[in-house]
Every structure is written in structure tokens, then in C-alpha cells.
Design a protein around this motif. Structure first.
Motif, PDB file in Angstrom:
ATOM      1  N   SER A 176       0.826  -1.206   0.000  1.00 42.88           N
ATOM      2  CA  SER A 176       0.000   0.000   0.000  1.00 42.88           C
ATOM      3  C   SER A 176       0.856   1.249   0.000  1.00 42.88           C
ATOM      4  O   SER A 176       0.409   2.311  -0.399  1.00 42.88           O
ATOM      5  N   ASP A 177       2.082   1.132   0.491  1.00 39.20           N
ATOM      6  CA  ASP A 177       2.925   2.322   0.519  1.00 39.20           C
ATOM      7  C   ASP A 177       3.991   2.270  -0.575  1.00 39.20           C
ATOM      8  O   ASP A 177       4.996   2.962  -0.511  1.00 39.20           O
ATOM      9  N   ALA A 178       3.765   1.442  -1.591  1.00 40.38           N
ATOM     10  CA  ALA A 178       4.706   1.392  -2.713  1.00 40.38           C
ATOM     11  C   ALA A 178       4.734   2.748  -3.401  1.00 40.38           C
ATOM     12  O   ALA A 178       3.747   3.490  -3.343  1.00 40.38           O
ATOM     13  N   PRO A 179       5.849   3.089  -4.034  1.00 39.59           N
ATOM     14  CA  PRO A 179       5.934   4.403  -4.682  1.00 39.59           C
ATOM     15  C   PRO A 179       4.811   4.584  -5.700  1.00 39.59           C
ATOM     16  O   PRO A 179       4.534   3.685  -6.483  1.00 39.59           O
ATOM     17  N   GLY A 180       4.201   5.731  -5.635  1.00 42.37           N
ATOM     18  CA  GLY A 180       3.153   6.030  -6.602  1.00 42.37           C
ATOM     19  C   GLY A 180       1.785   5.508  -6.226  1.00 42.37           C
ATOM     20  O   GLY A 180       0.817   5.796  -6.908  1.00 42.37           O
ATOM     21  N   VAL A 181       1.684   4.722  -5.155  1.00 42.86           N
ATOM     22  CA  VAL A 181       0.371   4.252  -4.716  1.00 42.86           C
ATOM     23  C   VAL A 181      -0.180   5.247  -3.702  1.00 42.86           C
ATOM     24  O   VAL A 181       0.407   5.452  -2.649  1.00 42.86           O
ATOM     25  N   VAL A 182      -1.273   5.874  -4.056  1.00 43.93           N
ATOM     26  CA  VAL A 182      -1.853   6.898  -3.198  1.00 43.93           C
ATOM     27  C   VAL A 182      -2.881   6.284  -2.253  1.00 43.93           C
ATOM     28  O   VAL A 182      -3.067   6.743  -1.133  1.00 43.93           O
ATOM     29  N   ALA A 183      -3.529   5.234  -2.692  1.00 48.30           N
ATOM     30  CA  ALA A 183      -4.503   4.564  -1.827  1.00 48.30           C
ATOM     31  C   ALA A 183      -4.640   3.114  -2.269  1.00 48.30           C
ATOM     32  O   ALA A 183      -4.475   2.796  -3.457  1.00 48.30           O
ATOM     33  N   HIS A 184      -4.904   2.261  -1.317  1.00 47.75           N
ATOM     34  CA  HIS A 184      -5.171   0.860  -1.591  1.00 47.75           C
ATOM     35  C   HIS A 184      -6.375   0.461  -0.762  1.00 47.75           C
ATOM     36  O   HIS A 184      -6.415   0.705   0.439  1.00 47.75           O
ATOM     37  N   VAL A 185      -7.382  -0.086  -1.425  1.00 44.95           N
ATOM     38  CA  VAL A 185      -8.554  -0.558  -0.692  1.00 44.95           C
ATOM     39  C   VAL A 185      -8.792  -2.022  -1.048  1.00 44.95           C
ATOM     40  O   VAL A 185      -8.530  -2.454  -2.179  1.00 44.95           O
ATOM     41  N   HIS A 186      -9.268  -2.770  -0.075  1.00 42.51           N
ATOM     42  CA  HIS A 186      -9.424  -4.206  -0.263  1.00 42.51           C
ATOM     43  C   HIS A 186     -10.534  -4.688   0.664  1.00 42.51           C
ATOM     44  O   HIS A 186     -10.552  -4.356   1.849  1.00 42.51           O
ATOM     45  N   ALA A 187     -11.464  -5.435   0.108  1.00 38.78           N
ATOM     46  CA  ALA A 187     -12.549  -5.963   0.935  1.00 38.78           C
ATOM     47  C   ALA A 187     -12.998  -7.299   0.368  1.00 38.78           C
ATOM     48  O   ALA A 187     -12.796  -7.578  -0.821  1.00 38.78           O
ATOM     49  N   ARG A 188     -13.581  -8.131   1.235  1.00 40.60           N
ATOM     50  CA  ARG A 188     -14.107  -9.398   0.729  1.00 40.60           C
ATOM     51  C   ARG A 188     -15.210  -9.920   1.654  1.00 40.60           C
ATOM     52  O   ARG A 188     -15.303  -9.531   2.815  1.00 40.60           O
ATOM     53  N   HIS A 189     -15.999 -10.814   1.086  1.00 37.08           N
ATOM     54  CA  HIS A 189     -17.086 -11.407   1.859  1.00 37.08           C
ATOM     55  C   HIS A 189     -17.511 -12.703   1.168  1.00 37.08           C
ATOM     56  O   HIS A 189     -17.517 -12.779  -0.059  1.00 37.08           O
ATOM     57  N   GLY A 190     -17.835 -13.691   1.977  1.00 38.70           N
ATOM     58  CA  GLY A 190     -18.336 -14.954   1.423  1.00 38.70           C
ATOM     59  C   GLY A 190     -17.213 -15.796   0.833  1.00 38.70           C
ATOM     60  O   GLY A 190     -16.042 -15.423   0.859  1.00 38.70           O
ATOM     61  N   ASN A 191     -17.603 -16.929   0.310  1.00 41.51           N
ATOM     62  CA  ASN A 191     -16.619 -17.867  -0.218  1.00 41.51           C
ATOM     63  C   ASN A 191     -16.550 -17.738  -1.737  1.00 41.51           C
ATOM     64  O   ASN A 191     -17.250 -18.426  -2.476  1.00 41.51           O
ATOM     65  N   LEU A 192     -15.686 -16.825  -2.177  1.00 40.13           N
ATOM     66  CA  LEU A 192     -15.603 -16.546  -3.606  1.00 40.13           C
ATOM     67  C   LEU A 192     -14.995 -17.722  -4.372  1.00 40.13           C
ATOM     68  O   LEU A 192     -15.426 -18.033  -5.487  1.00 40.13           O
ATOM     69  N   ASP A 193     -13.995 -18.368  -3.768  1.00 43.14           N
ATOM     70  CA  ASP A 193     -13.357 -19.510  -4.450  1.00 43.14           C
ATOM     71  C   ASP A 193     -14.388 -20.585  -4.767  1.00 43.14           C
ATOM     72  O   ASP A 193     -14.420 -21.140  -5.859  1.00 43.14           O
ATOM     73  N   ALA A 194     -15.237 -20.848  -3.781  1.00 46.18           N
ATOM     74  CA  ALA A 194     -16.267 -21.876  -3.993  1.00 46.18           C
ATOM     75  C   ALA A 194     -17.248 -21.437  -5.072  1.00 46.18           C
ATOM     76  O   ALA A 194     -17.668 -22.236  -5.915  1.00 46.18           O
ATOM     77  N   ALA A 195     -17.599 -20.152  -5.053  1.00 41.19           N
ATOM     78  CA  ALA A 195     -18.542 -19.642  -6.053  1.00 41.19           C
ATOM     79  C   ALA A 195     -17.957 -19.794  -7.453  1.00 41.19           C
ATOM     80  O   ALA A 195     -18.643 -20.234  -8.382  1.00 41.19           O
TER      81      ALA A 195
END
Lengths: 730, 281
Positions: free
Chosen positions: A134-153
Motif C-alpha cells: 500500500s505504501d509502494a511508490p506512486g500508490v496513493v490509496a489501496h482498498v481491499h474488501a471481501r465477503h463470502g466464499n468466492l473460491d467456492a462460487a
């Protein structure tokens, strides 16, 4: 509709930013950075200072002496080390005439050790950046979210629909360029300016200058269109430091080209979508967003987490993962543009949804009806959905589609787009009501920006609340020194938030009058013998009997406020970054009919219908104005508007010849229909309408093009060349 | 943008002013719809403009089978002339394509020729009908075909002390101008195609605009269009020849590949359209 500003504006009497004048005023010009990236070695102002008529020429080295606390180190008025975008102001000159200021500005020598700029985010990240910190050069923001079992879906899916969408930068193209007039006298900093947020501009400018907000007064003018461009401080800090340096009132006004060079609008993005389907139903989605955030600074990205919400709604998705990066480039900073980034996200997601339905062989409207939110559902982030007019809108759209299929010529493409929004009442607003026997005055901080929200919207709310005729109501705005606080004209919040504040103040005022009349029951205001009176039951008491001598002179003053509340999101779904909860749920279901020239790729929009979830219509004329305006602006984003950049960071189309907004010749008949009965955050259950009508337009048009041709255009805008290319591929 | 403005009443005075650069670079001013933008952007260094508005050139007259258009006649007046639309439909269509109606009340045919923009919507049809341009200068008058008058991108055969007086355009009832743009109204054409057939010529003439550096006739395409009603296979050969032999560029308005494709399409459409009577198009 009665617009109290109409006659004034038609006669040219409304004072805009460029009209401001003061005795002894001088003219300012900003000195632009000559390259898009590099280390700033020096700014030599000596020749400019000797030039005829110059009263002040200042650069990075002069700020410390002019600003008592040196200003905000993260956001200096002028950069002292690094150039972030081409034309970034690095110095400023004030002179007796504009011609002298321009001539002197050309004498400023800016020495930059140029470095290769990053202009296209895909040059840095041609593939999805995996494991990027998230603090890599040039990265101003990083957002990440998840819910449920996506692999299974995904594992159990019949198929996963995968697409990559690209969107372009767009500009606001408000008719009025930015302009302000600044004065600094005895430690009192004052700026008159064309702004959507007098208090927001004050807080922002004070922070940049490092002065207490109370020592800065911002006085707004009539605003010739905002669309988000006149939110935070922009020209004001430059004009204020020049006023401090020169001791003279300083006018700083942009030309139209400057509006393009300085941007602060929507920038390009890459949106990757993967949606799994089983038994005709969406089971999961992975979203990845790369957003060009220009030269925005870390911590100042507002768009990424916000945008991602649009990529996960307004449909039920049991399992998901979303990840977004805001990437810094050498362009002007990203800034809000009417429904910031929502039309672009909805273009991607509702093109994708439409394509999914077609791939399944299901009618696109039916497919949406199967998945779209209704009250009681949960958003991807776990918030409970409130009253939402999407199903009602879709049912109307279905009827319209069927009718147009019957009546429009064969070959016409018909597409539907579904957008959603939330009225941003969460930001605070206050009003002061002043009641005299002659009238009820609404004192508040915002200036009319053209939509009518102040001159008509607030009056319409008060008419309905108090039952008073229009001519007994008046809205007054002065400056941040006298007006009650308000957070600004943005987020489709104005009538909703200030309307609720009027409601709160009005309720308190009527209660006080009832108490003074020693009456039981609810007080109302009426007009009796040409004067205002208080009605209680069958009785009517002249106001003059209920007000003190002082109140008869100055008015009975009651303040009201509204600090709305958003719902809550489920924090367990958030891995990193900020995501947003909604105050209400506003649907916009649009239908477009187009013909496509299969050889040239030209798209002509024949008909357009907009079904807008408004809660309650406050004023039919304003409703029509906002819907038509939003649709026309959205047609520009859909078909012709895009900012073009050279690899060296130079804007290639900084003007209205090659940045193409729609002309009236491209505007079809627009049917604007209010969907009522799904109440929102404003008074009488109204929902904000400034932004929702622009949101589904690119999606509706793109889906109509797909319907006409069978080809899916994956990039905005749908210029003839892009459409022709998509048709060749197919 | 600062300049001085002279408004001479006679041709002699206008030519004298144009030859005199003592007040700085001097340029003739007709409608100003192109020149003033250049001045504003610093692309033109002119410091004195010689307005032609008092010269007796706002004329429109038929001389047998030729139309004479005065250099400073506003395009709006040319575009609204019913006889021109019947006898030279391609010219009327070119005029319709220039900017907006408001702009056409200022812009002139002489100005469009003199400025010689690569994407001019008027030069292709003037080339296709084989119009000639009449010049007046201190050294006298001369007349030359538009094809020779155009020297390159924004370059014309016009001396410093010389002005366009009028344009002489042969009647061409079989003529049309078609174009493609990102936005239909008030935009610059990505490609413009004019075709025309006049009484005496052995074949159709075909000219392209929007294809740098200057609007040009494409003889390689014209040779396939000898019949008054060309056969479809000949039209196809002409379309492909135009797409092959024209020079194309990629710029901010279109890619080379797209322009090439447009040329073929628009040639097909132009030949078909030119055969439809003007009132039925």
C-alpha cells in the motif's frame, strides 16, 4: 416554477467571479511549470519584479515570509522541490494590468531538471499489480474488501464472465471559469470567489496557508456552474498570498484553457470484472480497479473506496472480493466531477451485467429484476438497504422498451442502465430563520450554482413546510463571517440537508410561537391583511402581537441544523482502506434508443427515458431541469468527451474544439419520469437529484449500442472510431 | 492578443497596407473565425490586421455556367441560396458542414481558401468541381485552379501584396460533399470526401479533406469513375484506390487506420449520393 434569479441573470445583473472589482485592484497571473515531472532547481523572479507595472512576484522562497506559520508542508502554495504536473503553478505575479502581469510572468525563469513523467497508469502497471504494498511508490490509496466464499462460487460456476473496461478522463466544462478577488488587511484575510463551498474553501485555504480559519473570510458570488469543480480551495490561496505580498486587492481569473490545464476532475481508470453465474444467478464477483489519481497526495484520495461500491451494486452478490489502487501520475490532481466516478463505474458494471444476461439468453431487464436490491436486502458491505425505487423504475423501463421496440424502426438498439446514489446529508448544514411580519428569511451559507437548489429548492421546501406563498420567502447569503455553517453544495445534498435544517428550525419556531400564544395545538403561518400571522386551530393572531419590539425590528431568529447519519457497514468485510456507507438509496433507471452506423461507427441517440427515484418531487420544473441536464452531460461522457494526453504529460485537447461536449443537435427527446414513494433522507422523504441523472447514461447508451450491433464497446467514450473497431473485431 | 485594425475602402489601399510591415507583421482579415484563434494562441504573429469588410466582395453571381463568389461573402448567404443548392449541391453541402450557423455568418469562402486548413470542409468540393481562384495584387490580376493555389498545409500561392478577390466555380449538378466527425455538429471533420461531375469532364473528380497535409484530388480513384452512373464494381475500385493512394496520418482526431476505412466508406456513399437530385437527398 418561479426562479427568483431568472430576471437578474437574463438582464446580466448577476455578479460572477470575473465581475468582481475593488478600488486599487491588481491582476494576477500564475507561472506554470514547463514540464510534467522533475526536480525544481530554481525560480528566478528578478526580471519579472523589474517589469513594468508589477507590484508583486512571488515563488516558493517567498512563502515563509508571507505566511506566519509557513503554510501546510504537505500542500505548499508553490512546490519547492518536485514538479508534479505540467502547468502546476510554481510562482505568481501581480501587476497593474492583466497584460503587464502576463508579460512579467513570461519573464520568470523556472529551472527544472526534467524526469520522465508517468502519464498512463498502464505504462506502470500493464498487468494487475500483485502483492503491491500500500505504501509502494506512486500508490496513493489501496482498498481491499471481501465477503463470502468466492473460491467456492467460482469453482462451482457454470461460467465466469470476465471483462476489462477502460474509462477516460473528463472535464467539468462549467460555463464560468474560476475567478476570485483577495484582500489582506490588518491580519484579516478575505476572498470573494465563485465557490460551491464557502466554508469548505475557507477551511481548505486556511489549512494551505497555515492561518486560523477564523481569520479568513470567504464571500461567495453567483456561480456559473460547479459540477464539483468549485469545491475545495483552488485559486484562493494564490490570490491571498499575492494580496499579502502586494498590499493590494488581487484578482485572479482563469481563462478557459487554464480550466483544462488545471483539471481536478475525473481521470482514466481500468476496471477488471469477473462474475460467476450458476442457475441463471450471480454467485460471486471479483473486482479490480486501477484509478489514475493524477498528482493527488497520499491520504487525499476520496474516490477509490467510494467508487468500488458502485462496482458491487445495486445487485445482490453473495460472495465478492474487491481490490483497488489509486495510482499517482503526472497530471493535475483527481477531483470530483458530478457523481464522482459513478457514471464510469456504472458503465462498466451495467455493461457487464447486460452482457451477462445476453450470454445467458435472458432479457437484460428481467435479469436485473432478479438481482436488484430492494428494501431489506444487504449491500455488499452488509448495510441494510432502505426504500429503493429500482424495481419500480425497471418495471417502467420494461414497458418503455416494449413500446419502443414496436414503434421505432428495425435496427434501432435499445439499452437500459441502472445507477444508484445516496444523498450526502451526512455532512452538516445549519440555517437561521428570521421571521418578521413582512416575510420569512432563510439565512444560509450557499450560493446558487445554477441548479436552482438555493433560489428555488429551499424556497419550495419552506412553502410546503409553512404554507406560505413564494413572495413571503427569501433566501439570503452573505459570507462565512455571518452565515450559519454549511458543508457545501455537493453530493446532491443541498436541498435535502438544508431542507431538513429548515424543517428543524421551522418546527422550533412554530413551537415557540404556539407557546407565546399560550395555545395548545400546532401553529402555522398565514397571511392576514397583508401581514404574516400565526394560525392556531381556528384562531389567527397577528405576528406583531407575539414579537417583542426588538424582534419586530430584527425578526424572530431561530436556528436549525441537520447533521445526517449514514448507515453502518460491516467492518469484518474490510481488509484495508475506507469504504462508504449510505444515508439513503436512490435509483436511476434509464433507457436509450440508438442507431449505429455500422461502417463509420457513429452513434445517434434517438430517444431517451429517465426513471428517477426521487422520494418526493419538491418542484416539477427543477426535477425536469436536473434530469435533462444530467442526461445531456452524461451523453457527453458516453459518446464524445475525453481528455487526451501526450506521453510528455501535455494535454492535447485543452479547449472546446477537440474536447467535445454535446451540442443541442445531438440531444434527443428526453422523457423525465419521477418515481415516488420510496422515501429518502431529505424533508418529506425527498432524495437528492443533482447527481443521480448522470450516473446510468453511459451504461444505457453502451447497452443500446450492444443491442443494435451485438458488439460490446469496452471503453468510454463510445467515439465512432471505438465503435467501428469493436464492430471489426466481432 | 493585441493588434491594430485597418479598414481600407479600396482594393488599392488594402494592398498598400498589406505590403507595409512597418507596424509589425500584417495579415488580411475576412471573417476572422480561424485567424483570431491563431492570434489568441500565439500561432499567428500578426500585429496589424487589414480588414476586408469594406471591399465590394460580398457578391454572388452566375456568369453562364459559372458561379462567381466574392471573397468576403459570408458563408451563410452562400448556404441559403436555392439556386446554388440546385446547380452546385456539393458546394452547399460543404458550406453546411462548416462550424455552426453563427460562425457561418462571419466565415467566408475567401478566408477558407486563404487559410488552407487541412480539414477544411470547402476545399475538397472546390477541388472536385475544378474551381479557380481570382487574385488581385499590386502586380495585377491572375487566375489559377484551386489545385495549384494550394501549396501545402496552410500554405497557398498568394503574394504578400495580393488578395483573393473571388472564386469562380463551374456548375456541377452531380456533386456532393460527405464527412465523418466524432460529433456531428460543430466539429472538425476526420475525413471529408467530395465528388463531382461537370458537363465537359471525362470522369468524376474526387477530392479528400482531413487527410494531411492539404485537401487533394485522387486521380487514381477518379480513373475508375468514368461512367455517369458508375457500376458498383467500379465504385469499389475507386473506394479502394482512394484508401490506398491517399496519405494518412494519425492525430488526436483519428488514427490512420480509421481514416483509411472511412475514406473507402465515404467514397462509396458520395458517389451514390451525388446521383440523387439535391431536393431528395
Amino acid at each position: 416554477m418561479t426562479r427568483s434569479d431568472a430576471a437578474l441573470k437574463l438582464r446580466g445583473g448577476a455578479e460572477y467571479g470575473i465581475d468582481l472589482e475593488a478600488p486599487g485592484m491588481v491582476h494576477a497571473v500564475l507561472v506554470p511549470a514547463p514540464v510534467a515531472a522533475g526536480a525544481l532547481r530554481s525560480v528566478d523572479l528578478a526580471a519579472a519584479r523589474r517589469a513594468p507595472g508589477v507590484v508583486a512576484a512571488i515563488g516558493p522562497a517567498d512563502l515563509a515570509a508571507l505566511l506566519p506559520h509557513g503554510g501546510d508542508p504537505d500542500r505548499p502554495v508553490f512546490p519547492s522541490t518536485r514538479i508534479l504536473y505540467r502547468n502546476q503553478p510554481v510562482a505568481a505575479v501581480a501587476a497593474e494590468t492583466l497584460a503587464e502581469a502576463r508579460a512579467a510572468a513570461r519573464l520568470v525563469r523556472v529551472d527544472v531538471e526534467a524526469t520522465p513523467p508517468l502519464v498512463d497508469i498502464e505504462d506502470r502497471y500493464p498487468d494487475w499489480p500483485t502483492g503491491l504494498a500500500s505504501d509502494a511508490p506512486g500508490v496513493v490509496a489501496h482498498v481491499h474488501a471481501r465477503h463470502g466464499n468466492l473460491d467456492a462460487a467460482f469453482a462451482s460456476a457454470e461460467f465466469v464472465h470476465r471483462e476489462v473496461y477502460r474509462t477516460s478522463g473528463i472535464e467539468h466544462v462549467a460555463l464560468e471559469p474560476h475567478a476570485c478577488l483577495a484582500e489582506v488587511r490588518d491580519g484579516h484575510w478575505r476572498v470573494r470567489t465563485t465557490t460551491q463551498t464557502p466554508f469548505g474553501a475557507r477551511e481548505d485555504a486556511a489549512e494551505i496557508l497555515g492561518i486560523p480559519a477564523e481569520s479568513l473570510e470567504v464571500e461567495g458570488t453567483w456561480v456559473g456552474g460547479g459540477f464539483g469543480s468549485k469545491g475545495a480551495a483552488f485559486l484562493e490561496p494564490y490570490a491571498l498570498v499575492l494580496a499579502a505580498a502586494s498590499g493590494r486587492p488581487v484578482r485572479l481569473a482563469f481563462g478557459y484553457r487554464d480550466e483544462f490545464f488545471q483539471g481536478r476532475s475525473t481521470l482514466p481508470a481500468v476496471i477488471r470484472l469477473e462474475t460467476s453465474v450458476r442457475d441463471g444467478t450471480i454467485t460471486g464477483r471479483r473486482v479490480r480497479l486501477l484509478l489514475d489519481t493524477g498528482s493527488s497526495l497520499p491520504g487525499r484520495d476520496f474516490a477509490t473506496g467510494y467508487a468500488i461500491g458502485f462496482l458491487l451494486g445495486p445487485y445482490r452478490i453473495p460472495a465478492f472480493e474487491v481490490e483497488g489502487y489509486a495510482i499517482q501520475t503526472n497530471k493535475p490532481p483527481f477531483g470530483p466531477h458530478r457523481a464522482p466516478f459513478a457514471p464510469q463505474c456504472v458503465f462498466a458494471i451495467d455493461s457487464h451485467t447486460d452482457g451477462l444476461a445476453r450470454r445467458l439468453g435472458v432479457d437484460p431487464v428481467e435479469f436485473r429484476l432478479r438481482h436488484v436490491w430492494q428494501a431489506g436486502d444487504r449491500t455488499a458491505f452488509g448495510q441494510e438497504v432502505g426504500p429503493f425505487g429500482a424495481i419500480a423504475g425497471l418495471e417502467r423501463a420494461r414497458t418503455t422498451v416494449a413500446e419502443w421496440r414496436r414503434t421505432l424502426p428495425p435496427g434501432t438498439g435499445i439499452g437500459v442502465g441502472v445507477g444508484f446514489w445516496s444523498t450526502s446529508t451526512g455532512a452538516g448544514g445549519e440555517v437561521r430563520l428570521r421571521l418578521t411580519p413582512a416575510e420569512l428569511v432563510i439565512e444560509q451559507a450557499e450560493h446558487e450554482i445554477g441548479s436552482g437548489s438555493i433560489v428555488r429548492g429551499l424556497v419550495a421546501v419552506a412553502e410546503r413546510l409553512f404554507g406560505l406563498p413564494t413572495e413571503r420567502l427569501r433566501v439570503v447569503t452573505t459570507s462565512t463571517a455571518r452565515d450559519p455553517y454549511d458543508s457545501g453544495v455537493f453530493g446532491s445534498r443541498t436541498v435535502a440537508a438544508l431542507g431538513r435544517a429548515i424543517e428543524a428550525a421551522g418546527t422550533a419556531m412554530l413551537a415557540r410561537l404556539a407557546e407565546r400564544a399560550k395555545a395548545k395545538g400546532t401553529a402555522t403561518l398565514t397571511v392576514q391583511d397583508g401581514k404574516l400571522a400565526v394560525g392556531i386551530g381556528a384562531r389567527s393572531i397577528p405576528l406583531s402581537e407575539l414579537l417583542s419590539a426588538e424582534e419586530l425590528r430584527d425578526g424572530l431568529v431561530v436556528e436549525g441544523r441537520h447533521y445526517g447519519r449514514s448507515g453502518a457497514i460491516d467492518p469484518s468485510r474490510v481488509v484495508e482502506g475506507s469504504f462508504y456507507a449510505y444515508t439513503d438509496f436512490t435509483a436511476a433507471v434509464h433507457v436509450a434508443a440508438v442507431t449505429v452506423d455500422r461502417e463509420t461507427g457513429s452513434v445517434k441517440v434517438l430517444r431517451y427515458a429517465a426513471f428517477q427515484d426521487v422520494g418526493t418531487t419538491i418542484d416539477a420544473g427543477m426535477f425536469r431541469g436536473q434530469v435533462e441536464g444530467g442526461v445531456v452531460m452524461g451523453l457527453g461522457s458516453a459518446l464524445t468527451e475525453e481528455t487526451l494526453w501526450d506521453p510528455d504529460g501535455r494535454m492535447r485537447n485543452p479547449g472546446l474544439l477537440d474536447y467535445r461536449i454535446p451540442t443541442i443537435a445531438e440531444v434527443p427527446e428526453i422523457e423525465a419520469v419521477a418515481i415516488e414513494g420510496f422515501p429518502g433522507a431529505g424533508p418529506f422523504g425527498m432524495k437528492g437529484l443533482g447527481e443521480p441523472p448522470i450516473i446510468p447514461v453511459p451504461a444505457a447508451v453502451a447497452n443500446a449500442v450492444a443491442d443494435a450491433t451485438g458488439a460490446r464497446v469496452l471503453e468510454l467514450p463510445l467515439t465512432p472510431e471505438r465503435v467501428a473497431r469493436a464492430l471489426m473485431v466481432d | 492578443m493585441t493588434f491594430s485594425l485597418a479598414r481600407p475602402s479600396t482594393i488599392v489601399e488594402a494592398l498598400r497596407l498589406l505590403a507595409d510591415d512597418t507596424e509589425g507583421p500584417t495579415a488580411p482579415l475576412a471573417g476572422g473565425t480561424d485567424l483570431l484563434l491563431d492570434l489568441d494562441d500565439g500561432r499567428s504573429t500578426a500585429r496589424r490586421l487589414v480588414s476586408l469588410d469594406k471591399l465590394p466582395w460580398k457578391t454572388l453571381a452566375w456568369d453562364g455556367p459559372r458561379l462567381n463568389v466574392g471573397a468576403t461573402l459570408p458563408l451563410a448567404r452562400l448556404g441559403s441560396d436555392a439556386t446554388v443548392r440546385a446547380r452546385l449541391p456539393g458546394l452547399s453541402e460543404g458550406v453546411d458542414a462548416v462550424g455552426s450557423l453563427a460562425l457561418r455568418h462571419r466565415a467566408t469562402l475567401g478566408g477558407n481558401l486563404g487559410r488552407a486548413a487541412p480539414a477544411s470542409d470547402l476545399l475538397p468540393i472546390l477541388l472536385a468541381v475544378d474551381a479557380t481562384v481570382r487574385l488581385v495584387g499590386t502586380a495585377g490580376r491572375r487566375e489559377l485552379p484551386v489545385a495549384r493555389f494550394l501549396r501545402g498545409s496552410r500554405q497557398v500561392d498568394l503574394a504578400k501584396d495580393e488578395l483573393i478577390e473571388s472564386v469562380s466555380i463551374p456548375e456541377a449538378r452531380l456533386s456532393t460533399y460527405v464527412w465523418q466527425r466524432v460529433r456531428p455538429a460543430n466539429d472538425v471533420s476526420q475525413v471529408g470526401v467530395a465528388v463531382a461531375r461537370s458537363g465537359s469532364s471525362a470522369s468524376w473528380r474526387l477530392a479528400l479533406g482531413g487527410v494531411l497535409p492539404v485537401p487533394t484530388r485522387i486521380p487514381e480513384a477518379e480513373v475508375h469513375l468514368t461512367e455517369e452512373r458508375p457500376r458498383p464494381e467500379d465504385v469499389e475500385l475507386a473506394a479502394n484506390a482512394a484508401a490506398t493512394h491517399a496519405r494518412f496520418v494519425t492525430d488526436k482526431r483519428a488514427s490512420e487506420a480509421y481514416r483509411r476505412r472511412l475514406v473507402a466508406t465515404l467514397v462509396r456513399r458520395a458517389v451514390a449520393r451525388a446521383q440523387i437530385p439535391p431536393g431528395e437527398r
